[in-house]
Design a protein around this motif. Structure first.
Motif, PDB file in Angstrom:
ATOM      1  N   TRP A 127      29.383 -13.635  13.295  1.00 12.30           N
ATOM      2  CA  TRP A 127      30.789 -13.546  13.674  1.00 12.30           C
ATOM      3  C   TRP A 127      31.521 -14.793  13.188  1.00 12.30           C
ATOM      4  O   TRP A 127      30.989 -15.907  13.271  1.00 12.30           O
ATOM      5  N   ARG A 128      32.760 -14.601  12.698  1.00 13.59           N
ATOM      6  CA  ARG A 128      33.513 -15.705  12.106  1.00 13.59           C
ATOM      7  C   ARG A 128      34.937 -15.760  12.658  1.00 13.59           C
ATOM      8  O   ARG A 128      35.546 -14.737  12.943  1.00 13.59           O
TER       9      ARG A 128
ATOM     10  N   ARG B  41      29.283  -9.578  22.388  1.00 17.77           N
ATOM     11  CA  ARG B  41      30.023  -9.227  21.176  1.00 17.77           C
ATOM     12  C   ARG B  41      31.410  -8.694  21.514  1.00 17.77           C
ATOM     13  O   ARG B  41      32.387  -8.970  20.812  1.00 17.77           O
ATOM     14  N   ALA B  42      31.524  -7.925  22.602  1.00 21.26           N
ATOM     15  CA  ALA B  42      32.834  -7.424  23.022  1.00 21.26           C
ATOM     16  C   ALA B  42      33.746  -8.581  23.419  1.00 21.26           C
ATOM     17  O   ALA B  42      34.941  -8.589  23.093  1.00 21.26           O
ATOM     18  N   GLU B  43      33.198  -9.565  24.113  1.00 22.13           N
ATOM     19  CA  GLU B  43      33.982 -10.747  24.483  1.00 22.13           C
ATOM     20  C   GLU B  43      34.392 -11.535  23.241  1.00 22.13           C
ATOM     21  O   GLU B  43      35.519 -12.033  23.143  1.00 22.13           O
ATOM     22  N   THR B  44      33.487 -11.634  22.290  1.00 20.08           N
ATOM     23  CA  THR B  44      33.777 -12.329  21.040  1.00 20.08           C
ATOM     24  C   THR B  44      34.918 -11.643  20.292  1.00 20.08           C
ATOM     25  O   THR B  44      35.837 -12.303  19.776  1.00 20.08           O
ATOM     26  N   LEU B  45      34.880 -10.313  20.260  1.00 19.71           N
ATOM     27  CA  LEU B  45      35.941  -9.537  19.611  1.00 19.71           C
ATOM     28  C   LEU B  45      37.269  -9.745  20.324  1.00 19.71           C
ATOM     29  O   LEU B  45      38.327  -9.884  19.682  1.00 19.71           O
ATOM     30  N   ARG B  46      37.237  -9.794  21.637  1.00 21.87           N
ATOM     31  CA  ARG B  46      38.464 -10.014  22.419  1.00 21.87           C
ATOM     32  C   ARG B  46      39.100 -11.359  22.099  1.00 21.87           C
ATOM     33  O   ARG B  46      40.335 -11.505  22.123  1.00 21.87           O
ATOM     34  N   LEU B  47      38.264 -12.349  21.766  1.00 24.36           N
ATOM     35  CA  LEU B  47      38.758 -13.687  21.462  1.00 24.36           C
ATOM     36  C   LEU B  47      39.183 -13.846  20.007  1.00 24.36           C
ATOM     37  O   LEU B  47      39.530 -14.948  19.579  1.00 24.36           O
ATOM     38  N   GLY B  48      39.127 -12.757  19.236  1.00 27.26           N
ATOM     39  CA  GLY B  48      39.637 -12.812  17.870  1.00 27.26           C
ATOM     40  C   GLY B  48      38.616 -13.112  16.800  1.00 27.26           C
ATOM     41  O   GLY B  48      38.983 -13.343  15.641  1.00 27.26           O
ATOM     42  N   TRP B  49      37.345 -13.086  17.147  1.00 28.11           N
ATOM     43  CA  TRP B  49      36.305 -13.277  16.140  1.00 28.11           C
ATOM     44  C   TRP B  49      36.075 -11.958  15.408  1.00 28.11           C
ATOM     45  O   TRP B  49      36.300 -10.881  15.948  1.00 28.11           O
ATOM     46  N   VAL B  50      35.596 -12.061  14.177  1.00 27.33           N
ATOM     47  CA  VAL B  50      35.389 -10.878  13.346  1.00 27.33           C
ATOM     48  C   VAL B  50      33.929 -10.849  12.882  1.00 27.33           C
ATOM     49  O   VAL B  50      33.401 -11.862  12.401  1.00 27.33           O
TER      50      VAL B  50
ATOM     51  N   PRO C 195      31.913 -14.424  29.136  1.00 25.13           N
ATOM     52  CA  PRO C 195      32.902 -15.484  28.912  1.00 25.13           C
ATOM     53  C   PRO C 195      32.286 -16.879  28.944  1.00 25.13           C
ATOM     54  O   PRO C 195      32.646 -17.746  28.139  1.00 25.13           O
ATOM     55  N   GLU C 196      31.331 -17.105  29.868  1.00 27.79           N
ATOM     56  CA  GLU C 196      30.716 -18.435  29.950  1.00 27.79           C
ATOM     57  C   GLU C 196      29.838 -18.702  28.729  1.00 27.79           C
ATOM     58  O   GLU C 196      29.813 -19.828  28.204  1.00 27.79           O
ATOM     59  N   ALA C 197      29.138 -17.688  28.270  1.00 25.32           N
ATOM     60  CA  ALA C 197      28.317 -17.854  27.063  1.00 25.32           C
ATOM     61  C   ALA C 197      29.193 -18.240  25.877  1.00 25.32           C
ATOM     62  O   ALA C 197      28.835 -19.120  25.081  1.00 25.32           O
ATOM     63  N   MET C 198      30.352 -17.609  25.738  1.00 28.49           N
ATOM     64  CA  MET C 198      31.258 -17.948  24.642  1.00 28.49           C
ATOM     65  C   MET C 198      31.827 -19.349  24.802  1.00 28.49           C
ATOM     66  O   MET C 198      31.954 -20.091  23.819  1.00 28.49           O
TER      67      MET C 198
END
Length: 665
Positions: A596-597, A578-587, A549-552
């Motif tokens: 990731w976008r 990447r899992a955190e990124t996916l959780r935040l709605g990135w694709v 989460p902090e990295a994101m």
């Protein structure tokens, strides 16, 4: 120059570039003869990549002393662009032509170099010529060095031919295989071109000290500009020391070392394009095609567009990663491989290739016929795995006998990443695939990460000479080569006074605070590097118990500060991020899980291997203590910390490496 005059000149230069671009596109649209498979870009997948037409961009302009110059049929100035064209009596020369030395200020002086009065460097933004910078090289430059001309659109574009004149060549270190050369045609009316392409003394292959910067204000502006997703041309700001390496003769060997951000990848890509340019005299070009080898498929994607724009339509240049070369030879997709690149030094030692050669000789004596390469490869591998036979072993060395007995059966070996160099070496000894025939020069970037057995494979592909780029401080494994002398030994390069290691001494990418922070990982004697970006924020170190989460959060903040630039998160194990990124709605991009976008934003999430050779405006490095060291060095971590151009953030939960801890008084 008065603002009104400057605006008028800028308008004229834009009109000239537009006319030039239209002429280049008309030329590129004409049917061209093909050479079968070699007329397309080549990748490890065997799929062609569509080439982009020459776009006709002007790089700069050179004004000479005196109103009329004998070498230009009375003209007093000329342009530098993609390739040769006569623009209503004003010559545009290719950036790869010898006369371009007058613009780039190389040390191998051209006939016109001593007559240069003013150099004009063009600045482009979004494909549009937006500005120019004039630099006087004489004490009394003319007030109007570049005469305004009325430009007319020609009724019929004429494709000029540039006669290649004999050029004295320094002695090569190897005698590469020769192939027939087609003499370049000449034409009447090309007198100015012929005279302007005459060269002076041949270039000496010596280590180069720092040279004065050219077009420094344009360079500084470019360095501070947002990074593009892929590598772009830097011809307008290519510096004299970089130009010297780019244009070194293709029939001699060259080894170039430089710390991160010194321009190695930029120089490698431009050199590859230079060596296949028709503007280069045939005596200085390799006697076959050019192979540019990088560390990863991400690297190949990063440089492909630049190669395509610098060498449009060329059938003699290929860009490929080391794993792709191995995959082409072993006929295995990299996505199917398992395990690390090596478990032990024996996995990648050249002695293994020698043992494989003995196994191949034994296989040939059986007289067995094979329907395909896989069948032949399996037979040789299985003979190697059992050490020949009890009556005729391949080796009596106890250490190697033990290693061979530990090898898995062929089915497992095919998908074992650590055995790909061995299998590829066997294939090259059986028969070289047709896609890899006719290579006359190999350029290897990030060469410090090539294993000895991989060097052996590359050596078998290359019938000619080498250009090696790397940084031994960025070595990622104890199983790679620790000195350039060892690399030279593998390749048969004579490391004497004729082939020194050329050291790049200027840092272009990272700011001074980032370089100083990363250089803590190096021995004190190796920390010197002149960073041209002197100002910038200090790297930020963030302790946290919630790494992903902090990295994101930090990456999104970097994207906010660099909306037109690029940002990356580099993690040894990026799956949690990447899992955190996916959780935040990135694709994730289809076919590239590193990209990731979301909402028009792009974020790269990758591991240190895939980050090699890449650069970003902002970088978040996750858990430095998890990056594996090698031989007392921190090669992987050092590479990751130096991918940032403007801002660096480090997030960690575990203790930092000692070298990166804040010194408290």
């Amino acid at each position: 120059m008065a603002p009104d005059n400057r605006a008028a000149e800028l308008s004229d230069e834009r009109a000239a570039e537009k006319q030039y671009a239209e002429a280049m596109h008309r030329r590129a649209d004409r049917p061209q003869p093909t050479q079968g498979a070699r007329s397309t870009y080549w990748t490890g997948t065997g799929q062609p990549i569509a080439r982009r037409a020459a776009f006709g961009e002007l790089v700069g302009r050179v004004a000479l002393r005196g109103p009329e110059h004998e070498h230009l049929d009375g003209a007093s100035d000329f342009y530098i662009g993609d390739c040769h064209y006569n623009l209503d009596g004003v010559e545009i020369f290719s950036w790869a032509a010898p006369v371009a030395c007058a613009f780039f200020r190389g040390s191998t002086h051209h006939t016109l170099c001593d007559d240069v009065a003013v150099i004009r460097t063009f600045v482009h933004s979004g494909g549009t010529l937006t500005e120019f910078h004039d630099e006087a090289l004489v004490d009394d430059p003319p007030s109007r060095p570049f005469a305004r001309r009325a430009l007319n659109i020609p009724t019929a574009p004429i494709r000029p031919t540039i006669p290649r004149l004999p050029t004295k060549q320094p002695p090569a270190q190897q005698q590469p295989r020769t192939t027939p050369q087609t003499p370049a045609p000449t034409s009447a009316g090309s007198t100015a071109v012929a005279r302007a392409n005459q060269t002076g003394a041949p270039r000496a292959s010596t280590s180069r000290a720092k040279t004065p910067l050219r077009a420094e204000s344009v360079l500084q502006s470019r360095l501070a500009a947002p990074r593009a997703e892929r590598l772009t041309s830097v011809l307008s700001t290519l510096q004299p020391d970089q130009y010297e390496i780019v244009t070194a003769p293709g029939r001699a060997d060259l080894v170039v070392e430089g710390q991160p951000g010194t321009g190695k990848t930029i120089i490698a890509a431009h050199r590859a394009a230079y060596l296949v340019s028709p503007a280069v005299d045939t005596s200085l070009r390799p006697t076959g095609s050019v192979l540019l080898v990088g560390p990863s498929r991400e690297y190949s994607r990063h440089v492909e567009g630049l190669i395509s724009s610098l060498a449009p339509g060329s059938s003699d240049i290929r860009v490929v990663a080391v794993p792709e070369v191995l995959g082409l030879l072993t006929q295995v997709n990299e996505r199917d491989l398992r395990g690390p690149t090596s478990y032990t030094w024996q996995d990648v030692d050249t002695e293994l290739a020698a043992l494989a050669g003995r196994a191949l000789a034994k296989a040939k004596r059986t007289g067995r016929r094979h329907p395909n390469m896989r069948s032949a490869l399996e037979q040789v591998y299985e003979i190697l795995r059992v050490n020949g036979s009890s009556a005729e072993p391949l080796t009596n060395d106890a250490e190697w006998r033990h290693y061979l007995r530990s090898l898995p059966r062929f089915g497992e070996a095919r998908v074992d990443r650590s055995l790909q160099p061995l299998l590829a070496s066997i294939v090259t000894q059986i028969k070289l695939p047709q896609q890899l025939w006719g290579i006359g020069h190999v350029i290897v970037d990030e060469a410090q990460d090539v294993h000895p057995l991989e060097w052996e494979v590359l050596r078998r592909l290359n019938s000619g000479t080498w250009t090696i780029f790397g940084d031994l401080n960025q070595r990622r494994s104890d199983h790679t080569v620790a000195s350039w002398q060892r690399v030279a030994d593998y390749l048969g390069i004579r490391m004497d006074s004729k082939v020194p290691v050329t050291t790049l001494q200027r840092g272009y990418r990272s700011t001074r605070p980032i370089i100083q922070f990363a250089n803590r990982l190096l021995p004190r004697t190796e920390r010197e590097l002149e960073s041209l970006q002197r100002e910038g924020p200090d790297p930020v170190v963030v302790p946290t118990k919630s790494l992903s989460p902090e990295a994101m959060r930090q990456a999104i903040a970097l994207l906010d500060r660099h909306p037109q630039g690029t940002v990356a998160i580099i993690d040894v194990e990026p799956e949690k991020v990447r899992a955190e990124t996916l959780r935040l709605g990135w694709v994730a991009d289809r076919g590239d899980r590193n990209k990731w976008r979301k909402g028009g934003r792009l974020l790269t999430i990758t591991n240190p291997d895939a980050a090699r050779g890449l650069e970003f405006d902002g970088v978040v490095v996750v858990e430095p203590g998890a990056f594996p060291p090698n031989l007392g060095r921190q090669g992987q971590l050092y590479t990751a910390l130096t991918r940032a151009n403007r801002e660096l953030v480090v997030v960690h939960n575990d203790a930092l490496p000692d070298e990166l801890r804040v010194r408290r008084r």
